[in-house]
Design a protein around this motif. Sequence first.
Motif, PDB file in Angstrom:
ATOM      1  N   THR A 238       0.801  -1.224   0.000  1.00  8.15           N
ATOM      2  CA  THR A 238       0.000   0.000   0.000  1.00  8.15           C
ATOM      3  C   THR A 238       0.833   1.273   0.000  1.00  8.15           C
ATOM      4  O   THR A 238       0.395   2.327   0.442  1.00  8.15           O
ATOM      5  N   GLU A 239       2.065   1.171  -0.505  1.00  9.17           N
ATOM      6  CA  GLU A 239       2.914   2.332  -0.749  1.00  9.17           C
ATOM      7  C   GLU A 239       3.201   3.149   0.507  1.00  9.17           C
ATOM      8  O   GLU A 239       3.028   4.370   0.535  1.00  9.17           O
ATOM      9  N   GLN A 240       3.649   2.475   1.540  1.00  8.78           N
ATOM     10  CA  GLN A 240       4.074   3.171   2.759  1.00  8.78           C
ATOM     11  C   GLN A 240       5.550   3.561   2.699  1.00  8.78           C
ATOM     12  O   GLN A 240       6.015   4.361   3.502  1.00  8.78           O
ATOM     13  N   GLY A 241       6.286   2.984   1.755  1.00 10.65           N
ATOM     14  CA  GLY A 241       7.710   3.275   1.676  1.00 10.65           C
ATOM     15  C   GLY A 241       8.252   2.995   0.294  1.00 10.65           C
ATOM     16  O   GLY A 241       8.096   3.791  -0.635  1.00 10.65           O
ATOM     17  N   GLU A 242       8.875   1.811   0.134  1.00  6.53           N
ATOM     18  CA  GLU A 242       9.603   1.496  -1.089  1.00  6.53           C
ATOM     19  C   GLU A 242       8.761   1.624  -2.355  1.00  6.53           C
ATOM     20  O   GLU A 242       9.252   2.059  -3.405  1.00  6.53           O
ATOM     21  N   ARG A 243       7.482   1.253  -2.291  1.00  9.93           N
ATOM     22  CA  ARG A 243       6.668   1.275  -3.508  1.00  9.93           C
ATOM     23  C   ARG A 243       6.544   2.683  -4.091  1.00  9.93           C
ATOM     24  O   ARG A 243       6.336   2.845  -5.300  1.00  9.93           O
ATOM     25  N   ALA A 244       6.680   3.696  -3.255  1.00 17.75           N
ATOM     26  CA  ALA A 244       6.629   5.068  -3.770  1.00 17.75           C
ATOM     27  C   ALA A 244       7.708   5.323  -4.819  1.00 17.75           C
ATOM     28  O   ALA A 244       7.542   6.184  -5.692  1.00 17.75           O
ATOM     29  N   LEU A 245       8.805   4.558  -4.750  1.00 22.68           N
ATOM     30  CA  LEU A 245       9.875   4.742  -5.747  1.00 22.68           C
ATOM     31  C   LEU A 245       9.390   4.474  -7.160  1.00 22.68           C
ATOM     32  O   LEU A 245       9.952   4.993  -8.135  1.00 22.68           O
ATOM     33  N   LEU A 246       8.349   3.659  -7.297  1.00 22.67           N
ATOM     34  CA  LEU A 246       7.801   3.358  -8.617  1.00 22.67           C
ATOM     35  C   LEU A 246       7.185   4.587  -9.280  1.00 22.67           C
ATOM     36  O   LEU A 246       6.822   4.551 -10.454  1.00 22.67           O
ATOM     37  N   ASN A 247       7.057   5.674  -8.504  1.00 22.00           N
ATOM     38  CA  ASN A 247       6.499   6.908  -9.047  1.00 22.00           C
ATOM     39  C   ASN A 247       7.569   7.848  -9.600  1.00 22.00           C
ATOM     40  O   ASN A 247       7.305   9.031  -9.819  1.00 22.00           O
ATOM     41  N   PHE A 248       8.775   7.342  -9.804  1.00 19.87           N
ATOM     42  CA  PHE A 248       9.836   8.163 -10.387  1.00 19.87           C
ATOM     43  C   PHE A 248       9.355   8.765 -11.710  1.00 19.87           C
ATOM     44  O   PHE A 248       8.939   8.043 -12.610  1.00 19.87           O
ATOM     45  N   GLY A 249       9.379  10.091 -11.799  1.00 13.55           N
ATOM     46  CA  GLY A 249       8.897  10.783 -12.987  1.00 13.55           C
ATOM     47  C   GLY A 249       7.413  11.057 -13.005  1.00 13.55           C
ATOM     48  O   GLY A 249       6.927  11.840 -13.830  1.00 13.55           O
ATOM     49  N   HIS A 250       6.660  10.444 -12.097  1.00 13.96           N
ATOM     50  CA  HIS A 250       5.201  10.533 -12.157  1.00 13.96           C
ATOM     51  C   HIS A 250       4.652  11.867 -11.650  1.00 13.96           C
ATOM     52  O   HIS A 250       3.620  12.324 -12.142  1.00 13.96           O
ATOM     53  N   THR A 251       5.292  12.478 -10.659  1.00 16.22           N
ATOM     54  CA  THR A 251       4.768  13.751 -10.157  1.00 16.22           C
ATOM     55  C   THR A 251       4.806  14.792 -11.274  1.00 16.22           C
ATOM     56  O   THR A 251       3.832  15.510 -11.508  1.00 16.22           O
ATOM     57  N   PHE A 252       5.925  14.878 -11.962  1.00 10.94           N
ATOM     58  CA  PHE A 252       6.011  15.762 -13.117  1.00 10.94           C
ATOM     59  C   PHE A 252       5.074  15.286 -14.234  1.00 10.94           C
ATOM     60  O   PHE A 252       4.353  16.076 -14.846  1.00 10.94           O
ATOM     61  N   GLY A 253       5.105  13.985 -14.507  1.00 13.83           N
ATOM     62  CA  GLY A 253       4.328  13.433 -15.616  1.00 13.83           C
ATOM     63  C   GLY A 253       2.839  13.606 -15.446  1.00 13.83           C
ATOM     64  O   GLY A 253       2.128  13.978 -16.400  1.00 13.83           O
ATOM     65  N   ARG A 343      19.433   4.083  -8.362  1.00 14.81           N
ATOM     66  CA  ARG A 343      19.516   4.517  -6.962  1.00 14.81           C
ATOM     67  C   ARG A 343      18.514   5.643  -6.679  1.00 14.81           C
ATOM     68  O   ARG A 343      18.884   6.777  -6.384  1.00 14.81           O
ATOM     69  N   ALA A 344      17.245   5.317  -6.786  1.00 10.82           N
ATOM     70  CA  ALA A 344      16.196   6.295  -6.504  1.00 10.82           C
ATOM     71  C   ALA A 344      15.903   6.344  -5.015  1.00 10.82           C
ATOM     72  O   ALA A 344      16.131   5.383  -4.279  1.00 10.82           O
ATOM     73  N   GLU A 345      15.373   7.471  -4.569  1.00 14.18           N
ATOM     74  CA  GLU A 345      14.978   7.610  -3.171  1.00 14.18           C
ATOM     75  C   GLU A 345      13.884   8.657  -3.032  1.00 14.18           C
ATOM     76  O   GLU A 345      13.674   9.487  -3.924  1.00 14.18           O
ATOM     77  N   ILE A 346      13.192   8.609  -1.909  1.00 10.24           N
ATOM     78  CA  ILE A 346      12.127   9.565  -1.610  1.00 10.24           C
ATOM     79  C   ILE A 346      12.759  10.780  -0.943  1.00 10.24           C
ATOM     80  O   ILE A 346      13.501  10.648   0.026  1.00 10.24           O
ATOM     81  N   VAL A 347      12.459  11.961  -1.463  1.00  3.26           N
ATOM     82  CA  VAL A 347      13.047  13.187  -0.934  1.00  3.26           C
ATOM     83  C   VAL A 347      11.926  14.147  -0.549  1.00  3.26           C
ATOM     84  O   VAL A 347      11.124  14.564  -1.397  1.00  3.26           O
ATOM     85  N   GLY A 348      11.843  14.472   0.712  1.00  6.73           N
ATOM     86  CA  GLY A 348      10.823  15.386   1.206  1.00  6.73           C
ATOM     87  C   GLY A 348      11.348  16.799   1.329  1.00  6.73           C
ATOM     88  O   GLY A 348      12.559  17.052   1.303  1.00  6.73           O
ATOM     89  N   GLY A 349      10.420  17.761   1.477  1.00  7.63           N
ATOM     90  CA  GLY A 349      10.787  19.145   1.699  1.00  7.63           C
ATOM     91  C   GLY A 349      11.531  19.796   0.545  1.00  7.63           C
ATOM     92  O   GLY A 349      12.369  20.681   0.759  1.00  7.63           O
TER      93      GLY A 349
END
Length: 363
Positions: A238-253, A343-349
């Motif tokens: 349910t995308e609490q952590g690692e699965r969010a990496l699959l959204n690489f490019g998606h926020t812009f896209g 080497r993707a990662e979640i970056v806040g702020g």
Amino acid sequence: MNDSTPQTITVALGQRSYPVWIGAGLLGDHARWRAMLRGRHALVVSNTTVAPLYLPRIEAGLDGLRWSSFLLDDGEMHKTFANVGRALEALGALGATRDACVIALGGGVVGDLAGFSAACWMRGIDFIQMPTTLLAMVDSSVGGKTGVNLPVGKNLAGAFHQPRAVIADIDTLATLPEREYRAGLAEVVKGAAIGDEPFFAWLERHAAALAARDPATVMEAIARKVTYKAGVVARDETEQGERALLNFGHTFGHALETAGHYTALLHGEGVAIGMRLAARLSERLGMSDAAATARLQRLLESLGLPVAIPPGVDPPQLLALMRLDKKNTAGALRLILWRGIGRAEIVGGVHEADVLAVLQDAG
């Protein structure tokens, strides 16, 4: 498109685990997928482009059931609550009980809407994914994300609802228009870019064969991407952590898709542009170097994918749309960035000024 023995990849979720079958002739392999239907009612959700081509292949497999079909018009703009309502009305007209099954025959739009409708009917009934586009085979059909678009943003309403099975018949790729096929390759690249550098290098070596739809190369690319995604989903459903990496490019896209009213860009095209923007932002923030960005851009361009923001798109509007992204927290931008290939990662702020600077320099 043809190949030999189907591959089976399991999405391991305990009692809710399910197979992803990848191979040729699977829509007509009725014995394989009919066994996944538990009740006597089935609703096939498809669209007006796919149904004439492939609905006849599965009709014989529904013999003896009470079933009907519900067809969408083709296109992302039809992934709406209004059409979910019509799908639910079709289930009602069918008399569908709690052991009924929804079959999604089509691309990502069909799969998302069919899955969301299945999640809503009687608080959740079975559904089976039968993806007919490359993008759906390698991404949206696997993992249980379902949903619809709203005028203010893409996929803002939805539910996690895992399918009973995924039947990826690569024969359907033979009728896929070139633009849609290439858009699907963006999701293949994304999987390699975020967590599998050897796969990325493999894609670089096989880019020409992939662009030419060589069957064995396409089959391997699908299997490798699905195997990677299945592992991520099993670890973080349910995308609490690692699965969010699959959204690489998606926020812009997603912002680009929304700005174009879901008609200017295909999803994979938005993701391709978004990945380059994410790489450029990572560079600006000192997380990665220009060589990694250039390598990503070369691969995307070799596969015939766009990498620049379309003319006439307003960067401040894109930034405003990005604020509605589901990954954001407490009003701060939270993006998937990287430190180079794999080497993707979640970056806040993330500061909006940095994002806007990248958007303004991304033509």
